[in-house]
Design an enzyme around this catalytic site. Structure first.
Site, PDB file in Angstrom:
ATOM      1  N   GLU A 168       0.828  -1.208   0.000  1.00  0.00           N
ATOM      2  CA  GLU A 168       0.000   0.000   0.000  1.00  0.00           C
ATOM      3  C   GLU A 168       0.869   1.268   0.000  1.00  0.00           C
ATOM      4  O   GLU A 168       0.544   2.259  -0.647  1.00  0.00           O
ATOM      5  CB  GLU A 168      -0.924  -0.008   1.229  1.00  0.00           C
ATOM      6  N   HIS A 185       2.287   9.641 -19.718  1.00  0.00           N
ATOM      7  CA  HIS A 185       2.320  10.127 -18.325  1.00  0.00           C
ATOM      8  C   HIS A 185       3.345   9.357 -17.470  1.00  0.00           C
ATOM      9  O   HIS A 185       3.679   9.804 -16.370  1.00  0.00           O
ATOM     10  CB  HIS A 185       0.940  10.010 -17.663  1.00  0.00           C
ATOM     11  N   HIS A 208      -3.764  15.768 -23.107  1.00  0.00           N
ATOM     12  CA  HIS A 208      -3.089  15.933 -21.813  1.00  0.00           C
ATOM     13  C   HIS A 208      -1.584  16.138 -21.977  1.00  0.00           C
ATOM     14  O   HIS A 208      -0.975  15.583 -22.888  1.00  0.00           O
ATOM     15  CB  HIS A 208      -3.338  14.706 -20.928  1.00  0.00           C
ATOM     16  N   ASP A 235      -7.977  12.780 -27.974  1.00  0.00           N
ATOM     17  CA  ASP A 235      -8.890  13.312 -26.960  1.00  0.00           C
ATOM     18  C   ASP A 235      -9.025  14.835 -27.055  1.00  0.00           C
ATOM     19  O   ASP A 235      -9.693  15.451 -26.205  1.00  0.00           O
ATOM     20  CB  ASP A 235      -8.495  12.870 -25.537  1.00  0.00           C
TER      21      ASP A 235
HETATM   22  C1  FKS Z   1     -10.069  13.124 -14.209  1.00  0.00           C
HETATM   23  C2  FKS Z   1      -8.736  13.082 -13.547  1.00  0.00           C
HETATM   24  C3  FKS Z   1      -7.830  12.003 -14.050  1.00  0.00           C
HETATM   25  C4  FKS Z   1      -6.878  11.048 -15.982  1.00  0.00           C
HETATM   26  C5  FKS Z   1      -6.727  11.341 -17.411  1.00  0.00           C
HETATM   27  C6  FKS Z   1      -5.649  10.489 -18.054  1.00  0.00           C
HETATM   28  C7  FKS Z   1      -5.435  10.835 -19.490  1.00  0.00           C
HETATM   29  C8  FKS Z   1      -4.590   9.810 -20.189  1.00  0.00           C
HETATM   30  C9  FKS Z   1      -4.116  10.201 -21.577  1.00  0.00           C
HETATM   31  C10 FKS Z   1      -3.303   9.040 -22.172  1.00  0.00           C
HETATM   32  F1  FKS Z   1      -2.877   9.360 -23.384  1.00  0.00           F
HETATM   33  F2  FKS Z   1      -2.261   8.764 -21.431  1.00  0.00           F
HETATM   34  F3  FKS Z   1      -4.053   7.976 -22.299  1.00  0.00           F
HETATM   35  N1  FKS Z   1      -7.928  11.819 -15.410  1.00  0.00           N
HETATM   36  N2  FKS Z   1     -10.936  14.116 -13.664  1.00  0.00           N
HETATM   37  O1  FKS Z   1      -5.195  10.468 -22.429  1.00  0.00           O
HETATM   38  O2  FKS Z   1      -3.316  11.350 -21.552  1.00  0.00           O
HETATM   39 ZN    ZN Z   2      -4.948  12.306 -23.047  1.00  0.00          ZN
END
Ligand code: FKS
Ligand code: ZN
Length: 329
Positions: free
Chosen positions: A92, A145, A183, A270
């Site tokens: 954990e 990420h 992102h 996205d």
């Molecule tokens: C949502 C908070 C957390 C996480 C989003 C992750 C995006 C992943 C990504 C990847 F390409 F890596 F898949 N959200 N309120 O799309 O960047």
């Molecule tokens: Zn993304």
């Protein structure tokens, strides 16, 4: 599972995305489809920390040994007031040490999937190194990420970083990574932050307003030898293609001036207007348009799949980029 808005929901990042993209590739007869080759751990160990890899490999079995009923998930972190020189013994604590966010869980098959995904990226990169103009790596899970010793944001191994290092080790002197996922690619940026042989450029939602929140600002431009070899283009909520394209044009100019031997595109769709977790306003035909702009660089190019969660349109949008690219070649 995924934790979203305080609820446990089915993960946005799901296998169906890959089926839909693959279907679309077949429908438009984009090109031959080949399975990945096994590359082993050497290219992975050049990017990721050894203890982190052992953690990923053993996390699920350690978690199963506890009296937990759910998937392995972090709920406690070394935060700004803790230096964390010690990695906890208990799973954990260990998962908190290595996690950068809590939405992403580890379960049976996570490690195997991450390994398969990096093999896809490496297979594609090898083909381009051997002379193909461009190859698309349909990677899942995504990677941008993931840092040298951190997972999260659906990412475990940084496929683009592993591919870039592999290219460097096999003859490419300079590599550019253009990250067009919605992102910020915090993991990729961090891995190459002090290097001038891999130029990282990212177009993304302003981290003041969206995940990953703590990296991706304009003033992050690199460190030491890497100063000037990181470029960030954060953009505000509701940014449309007109705004996005201005950032892309600037990034493409910088890539041209850098004159890399290889271009890797961290391809997330996205940025689409109907994406359920993002806030840009790109339309499906915009993806075709920017695919052509990337082709104008006339560089050997590897597209590496990252995000995109408007599942019904993820195939069309992804293949639009590739088609736009191909038609402009
Ligand atoms: C949502 C908070 C957390 C996480 C989003 C992750 C995006 C992943 C990504 C990847 F390409 F890596 F898949 N959200 N309120 O799309 O960047
Ligand atoms: Zn993304």
């Amino acid at each position: 599972m995924e934790i979203f808005g305080g609820e446990i929901v089915p993960p946005f990042e799901c296998p169906k995305r890959m089926d839909i993209i693959l279907d679309r590739i077949k429908t438009v007869e984009l090109g031959p489809i080949e399975p990945p080759i096994e590359y082993g751990m050497e290219p992975v160990e050049k990017i990721h920390d050894k203890a982190y890899l052992t953690f990923l490999e053993t996390c699920w079995s350690e978690w199963e040994k506890e009296d937990f009923n759910g998937e392995a998930v972090a709920n406690c972190w070394p935060t700004r007031t803790m230096n964390a020189p010690h990695i906890p013994r208990h799973i954990e604590g260990k998962i908190g040490y290595y996690a950068l966010a809590s939405e992403t869980t580890i379960t049976k098959g996570t490690w195997e999937a991450a390994l398969a995904s990096k093999n896809v990226a490496l297979t594609a990169t090898d083909k381009v190194m051997q002379g193909e103009r461009a190859v698309f790596a349909l990677c899942r899970p995504p990677g941008h990420h993931a840092a040298a010793d951190q997972f999260g944001g659906y990412c475990f191994l940084n496929n683009a970083a592993i591919a870039a290092q592999y290219a460097r080790d096999n003859g490419a002197k300079k590599v550019a990574i253009l990250d067009v996922d919605f992102h910020h690619g915090n993991g990729t940026q961090h891995i190459f932050y002090d290097r001038d042989d891999v130029f990282f450029l990212s177009l993304h939602g302003d981290p003041m307003d969206t995940f990953p929140y703590f990296l991706g600002h304009t003033d992050e431009t690199g460190d030491k030898a890497g100063i000037g070899y990181t470029a960030n283009y954060p953009m505000p909520p509701k940014s449309d293609y007109k705004i996005w394209k201005q950032s892309l044009t600037d990034a493409l100019d910088k890539i041209k001036a850098y004159s890399p031997d290889l271009l890797l595109v961290s391809l997330g769709v996205d940025t689409f207007e109907d994406d359920p977790i993002s806030f840009f306003k790109l339309k499906s035909h915009n993806f075709t348009d920017y695919g052509a702009l990337i082709a104008d660089l006339e560089l050997p190019t590897v597209f590496i799949m990252e995000g995109g969660y408007a599942v019904e349109k993820v195939g069309i949008n992804t293949v639009n980029v590739l088609n736009g690219f191909e038609k402009a070649c």
